[in-house]
Design a protein around this motif. Structure first.
Motif, PDB file in Angstrom:
ATOM      1  N   SER A   1       0.829  -1.207   0.000  1.00 38.03           N
ATOM      2  CA  SER A   1       0.000   0.000   0.000  1.00 38.03           C
ATOM      3  C   SER A   1       0.861   1.253   0.000  1.00 38.03           C
ATOM      4  N   LEU A   2       1.939   1.225   0.778  1.00 35.25           N
ATOM      5  CA  LEU A   2       2.826   2.388   0.835  1.00 35.25           C
ATOM      6  C   LEU A   2       3.468   2.660  -0.529  1.00 35.25           C
ATOM      7  N   ILE A   3       3.873   1.587  -1.211  1.00 36.69           N
ATOM      8  CA  ILE A   3       4.581   1.741  -2.484  1.00 36.69           C
ATOM      9  C   ILE A   3       3.640   2.170  -3.612  1.00 36.69           C
ATOM     10  N   TYR A   4       2.429   1.608  -3.641  1.00 39.74           N
ATOM     11  CA  TYR A   4       1.554   1.795  -4.798  1.00 39.74           C
ATOM     12  C   TYR A   4       0.359   2.710  -4.555  1.00 39.74           C
ATOM     13  N   LEU A   5       0.260   3.288  -3.373  1.00 35.36           N
ATOM     14  CA  LEU A   5      -0.855   4.189  -3.092  1.00 35.36           C
ATOM     15  C   LEU A   5      -0.869   5.377  -4.043  1.00 35.36           C
TER      16      LEU A   5
ATOM     17  N   LEU B   1       5.676  -0.019  10.422  1.00 36.34           N
ATOM     18  CA  LEU B   1       5.193   0.217   9.065  1.00 36.34           C
ATOM     19  C   LEU B   1       3.863   0.968   9.070  1.00 36.34           C
ATOM     20  N   VAL B   2       3.006   0.662  10.031  1.00 35.92           N
ATOM     21  CA  VAL B   2       1.731   1.382  10.115  1.00 35.92           C
ATOM     22  C   VAL B   2       1.981   2.875  10.340  1.00 35.92           C
ATOM     23  N   VAL B   3       2.944   3.185  11.196  1.00 36.59           N
ATOM     24  CA  VAL B   3       3.308   4.592  11.411  1.00 36.59           C
ATOM     25  C   VAL B   3       3.799   5.212  10.102  1.00 36.59           C
ATOM     26  N   SER B   4       4.641   4.484   9.375  1.00 36.11           N
ATOM     27  CA  SER B   4       5.187   4.998   8.116  1.00 36.11           C
ATOM     28  C   SER B   4       4.091   5.185   7.068  1.00 36.11           C
ATOM     29  N   LEU B   5       3.166   4.229   6.995  1.00 33.25           N
ATOM     30  CA  LEU B   5       2.050   4.347   6.055  1.00 33.25           C
ATOM     31  C   LEU B   5       1.161   5.532   6.420  1.00 33.25           C
ATOM     32  N   ALA B   6       0.986   5.770   7.720  1.00 33.93           N
ATOM     33  CA  ALA B   6       0.205   6.929   8.151  1.00 33.93           C
ATOM     34  C   ALA B   6       0.857   8.231   7.697  1.00 33.93           C
ATOM     35  N   VAL B   7       2.190   8.283   7.775  1.00 35.15           N
ATOM     36  CA  VAL B   7       2.912   9.465   7.288  1.00 35.15           C
ATOM     37  C   VAL B   7       2.645   9.672   5.798  1.00 35.15           C
ATOM     38  N   THR B   8       2.700   8.588   5.030  1.00 33.17           N
ATOM     39  CA  THR B   8       2.439   8.673   3.593  1.00 33.17           C
ATOM     40  C   THR B   8       1.022   9.173   3.313  1.00 33.17           C
ATOM     41  N   CYS B   9       0.048   8.622   4.021  1.00 33.12           N
ATOM     42  CA  CYS B   9      -1.347   9.016   3.789  1.00 33.12           C
ATOM     43  C   CYS B   9      -1.580  10.489   4.121  1.00 33.12           C
ATOM     44  N   VAL B  10      -1.033  10.935   5.252  1.00 31.29           N
ATOM     45  CA  VAL B  10      -1.201  12.338   5.658  1.00 31.29           C
ATOM     46  C   VAL B  10      -0.592  13.272   4.623  1.00 31.29           C
ATOM     47  N   LEU B  11       0.597  12.944   4.149  1.00 35.47           N
ATOM     48  CA  LEU B  11       1.262  13.801   3.163  1.00 35.47           C
ATOM     49  C   LEU B  11       0.559  13.762   1.818  1.00 35.47           C
ATOM     50  N   ASN B  12      -0.020  12.602   1.460  1.00 31.86           N
ATOM     51  CA  ASN B  12      -0.805  12.557   0.227  1.00 31.86           C
ATOM     52  C   ASN B  12      -1.988  13.510   0.289  1.00 31.86           C
TER      53      ASN B  12
ATOM     54  N   GLY C   1       0.549  17.585  -7.290  1.00 35.05           N
ATOM     55  CA  GLY C   1       0.393  16.516  -8.281  1.00 35.05           C
ATOM     56  C   GLY C   1       1.369  15.379  -8.068  1.00 35.05           C
ATOM     57  N   GLU C   2       2.036  14.981  -9.145  1.00 35.48           N
ATOM     58  CA  GLU C   2       2.970  13.852  -9.087  1.00 35.48           C
ATOM     59  C   GLU C   2       4.087  14.075  -8.079  1.00 35.48           C
ATOM     60  N   LEU C   3       4.587  15.289  -7.983  1.00 30.47           N
ATOM     61  CA  LEU C   3       5.643  15.563  -7.004  1.00 30.47           C
ATOM     62  C   LEU C   3       5.134  15.338  -5.582  1.00 30.47           C
ATOM     63  N   GLY C   4       3.894  15.714  -5.319  1.00 30.25           N
ATOM     64  CA  GLY C   4       3.330  15.548  -3.989  1.00 30.25           C
ATOM     65  C   GLY C   4       3.259  14.092  -3.556  1.00 30.25           C
ATOM     66  N   VAL C   5       2.773  13.197  -4.443  1.00 24.14           N
ATOM     67  CA  VAL C   5       2.668  11.785  -4.064  1.00 24.14           C
ATOM     68  C   VAL C   5       4.053  11.143  -3.986  1.00 24.14           C
ATOM     69  N   ALA C   6       4.995  11.611  -4.803  1.00 23.05           N
ATOM     70  CA  ALA C   6       6.362  11.098  -4.723  1.00 23.05           C
ATOM     71  C   ALA C   6       7.012  11.466  -3.391  1.00 23.05           C
ATOM     72  N   VAL C   7       6.786  12.695  -2.949  1.00 20.02           N
ATOM     73  CA  VAL C   7       7.311  13.125  -1.644  1.00 20.02           C
ATOM     74  C   VAL C   7       6.677  12.306  -0.528  1.00 20.02           C
ATOM     75  N   ALA C   8       5.376  12.041  -0.625  1.00 22.27           N
ATOM     76  CA  ALA C   8       4.691  11.249   0.399  1.00 22.27           C
ATOM     77  C   ALA C   8       5.271   9.837   0.481  1.00 22.27           C
ATOM     78  N   PHE C   9       5.492   9.208  -0.668  1.00 23.64           N
ATOM     79  CA  PHE C   9       6.089   7.871  -0.694  1.00 23.64           C
ATOM     80  C   PHE C   9       7.482   7.874  -0.082  1.00 23.64           C
ATOM     81  N   THR C  10       8.308   8.833  -0.458  1.00 26.48           N
ATOM     82  CA  THR C  10       9.680   8.894   0.036  1.00 26.48           C
ATOM     83  C   THR C  10       9.731   9.170   1.536  1.00 26.48           C
ATOM     84  N   ALA C  11       8.839  10.027   2.007  1.00 27.55           N
ATOM     85  CA  ALA C  11       8.785  10.303   3.442  1.00 27.55           C
ATOM     86  C   ALA C  11       8.387   9.055   4.226  1.00 27.55           C
TER      87      ALA C  11
END
Length: 418
Positions: free
Chosen positions: A226-230, A361-372, A380-390
Motif C-alpha cells: 500500500s505504501l509503495i503503490y498508493l 510500518l503502520v506509522v510509516s504508512l500513516a505518514v504517507t497518507c497524511v502527506l498525500n 500533483g505527481e511531485l506531492g505523491v512522490a514526496v509522500a512515498f519517500t517520506a
C-alpha cells in the motif's frame, strides 16, 4: 568453498532479477506505446491490487517458509498436496477489492467482466507461483529461479505484443499476457522441485505454526504494498487514467529499476541469515548483516545515480509524457530507501519481532497518507512522490533505531551467543 558457493548463489539470483528486470523495464515503454496510458494505468492498478491482495492471503506462508529454513520442525512441503493447493488458491479472493477499486474506471461492462475473469485466473497462478518461488529461494536454487522468472516476464511481453497485433488493445489483454507468463513460470518452478517422499504430517499443526509467525508479516507485506503503490490510486482519483498511466510508467522504471540491484543480495541473505541465527550463531549472523548493509547502502546510491542519469538522458525517447526530472529523483530516493529497508529490519525479523515491524510500518504508512492528503492536490505527481519517500524514510529510520535496541537487549538476555 562456502564463499564461492555464496558468490555463485548471489550471482544466480542476480541473473534471476537482472535479465527479467531488464525485460520488465523494456516492457514499460512498449506497453505504453501499444496499449496507451489509460490501459497501462488500469494494468498498474491491477498489479498493485494483486500485490497487496496476494500479500494478505499468502504473505504469511511465504515468510514462514523462509523463517523456518534449516529448522528441525516439519516443512510446508510435508503437508498434503491437496491442502497446499487450497491454501495457495486463496489469492483469488483479491479479485473482490480489485472490482471495487477499478470498476468505475474499467469502461464498458463487458471490458470489466473480461478484466475480472482474467484477473481471477492470474491471481490464482500468482498465488501458486509465489510459493514455488519461495521454496526455490529458500533452497538456493538460483538457476531454476532465474529460468522461471525469465519465462514469466519474457512470456508476458511476447503474449502482450501478439495480443496487441491481433487488435486486443485492452487492459485485460495485458493481464492475460501476465497470466500466460506466470503459467509458464509455474510449470518451470514446479518441475524443478524434488519430491518430498517422506510421510505426510498433520496439516493443521504445520499451518498453525507458520500462521503464528507469519500473520504479522502478511499484514506487513500488505501495508508495504500500500505504501509503495498508493500513489497510483491517488493520481487516478485526482487527475484521471491518462495522467496516472504516465506517472505509473515512470514510477515503475524507477522503483523496479532499483529492486534489480538490491533484491539478489536480500534473497540470498534472508535464508542464509536465518539459518545461522537458528543455529545459535547470532553474533556471526549480525556481523554478516552489518557488512551487507554498508555495502548495500553504497551500492544503492551508485545505482540510483546511474538510473537518474539514464532517465535524464533518455526519458523523452522512451516515454510519451515523462514526469519531471525532479519528481523522478524523489521517486528514486524513495525506491532506494525502500529497498534498503528490506535489509535494515532483518534483525527484528530474526527475533520474531514481526508485530513490532508491523507497528513501525503502520506509522510509516500513516505518514504517507497524511502527506498525500496535504500535497497531492497542490503538487500533483511531485506531492505523491514526496509522500512515498517520506514514508520509506520513516520506516528505515524507525527500524534502525528500534532494531539496534532490540538486538542489544536480546544479546544481554541470552548471555551473548556466538
Amino acid at each position: 568453498m562456502d564463499r564461492l558457493i555464496a558468490i555463485r548463489v548471489v550471482a544466480g539470483f542476480g541473473a534471476a532479477r537482472a535479465v527479467p528486470g531488464v525485460l520488465t523495464l523494456v516492457s514499460v515503454p512498449v506497453w505504453l506505446h501499444l496499449y496507451g496510458a489509460a490501459n497501462y494505468a488500469l494494468y498498474s492498478l491491477y498489479w498493485a491490487t494483486a500485490l497487496v491482495g496476494t500479500s494478505l492471503s499468502g504473505g504469511w506462508l511465504r515468510q514462514a517458509i523462509l523463517r523456518h529454513s534449516g529448522g528441525t520442525s516439519p516443512q510446508y512441503e510435508d503437508v498434503a498436496a491437496r491442502t497446499r493447493l487450497l491454501v495457495e488458491s486463496t489469492a483469488v479472493l483479491a479479485v473482490v477489492p480489485l472490482a471495487l477499486l477499478i470498476g468505475p474506471n474499467a469502461g464498458r461492462p463487458a471490458d470489466l467482466v473480461a478484466l475480472l475473469v482474467v484477473a481471477a485466473a492470474s491471481l490464482l497462478l500468482t498465488g501458486r507461483y509465489s510459493v514455488a518461488q519461495t521454496t526455490l529461494q529458500r533452497d538456493g536454487r538460483s538457476t531454476r529461479y532465474a529460468l522461471a522468472e525469465l519465462v514469466r516476464v519474457g512470456g508476458a511481453l511476447v503474449v502482450s505484443v501478439v495480443l496487441a497485433l491481433a487488435g486486443q488493445v485492452t487492459s485485460w489483454a495485458l493481464v492475460l499476457a501476465t497470466a500466460a507468463g506466470t503459467a509458464g513460470a509455474l510449470a518451470i518452478a514446479r518441475r524443478g522441485q524434488p519430491a518430498t517422499g517422506g510421510p505426510r504430517v498433520p496439516a493443521a499443526a504445520v499451518l498453525r505454526a507458520h500462521w503464528r509467525y507469519g500473520w504479522p508479516m502478511s499484514i506487513w507485506l500488505t501495508a508495504s504494498g500500500s505504501l509503495i503503490y498508493l500513489d497510483r490510486f491517488v493520481i487516478t482519483e485526482l487527475y484521471g487514467l491518462e495522467r496516472a498511466g504516465h506517472y505509473a510508467a515512470a514510477a515503475d522504471l524507477g522503483v523496479r529499476g532499483m529492486s534489480m540491484f538490491v533484491t539478489p543480495l536480500v534473497m540470498f541473505l534472508h535464508p542464509a541469515f536465518m539459518r545461522r541465527w537458528n543455529a545459535g550463531e547470532e553474533r556471526a549472523s549480525l556481523r554478516t548483516w552489518r557488512r551487507a548493509t554498508v555495502l548495500l547502502t553504497g551500492g544503492t546510491a551508485l545505482v540510483a545515480a546511474a538510473c537518474f542519469a539514464c532517465y535524464w538522458l533518455f526519458a523523452d525517447r522512451l516515454l510519451a509524457e515523462p514526469i519531471a526530472v525532479g519528481t523522478f529523483a524523489v521517486l528514486l530516493t524513495g525506491g532506494s530507501l525502500w529497498q534498503l529497508a528490506q535489509l535494515v529490519h532483518k534483525p527484528l525479523e530474526a527475533m520474531d519481532r514481526t508485530p513490532t515491524m508491523l507497528g513501525l510500518l503502520v506509522v510509516s504508512l500513516a505518514v504517507t497518507c497524511v502527506l498525500n492528503v496535504a500535497l497531492a492536490s497542490a503538487l500533483g505527481e511531485l506531492g505523491v512522490a514526496v509522500a512515498f519517500t517520506a514514508g520509506a524514510s520513516t520506516y528505515v529510520a524507525l527500524s534502525a533505531i528500534v532494531g539496534r535496541r532490540a538486538v542489544a537487549a536480546h544479546l544481554r538476555g541470552t548471555g551473548g551467543q556466538r
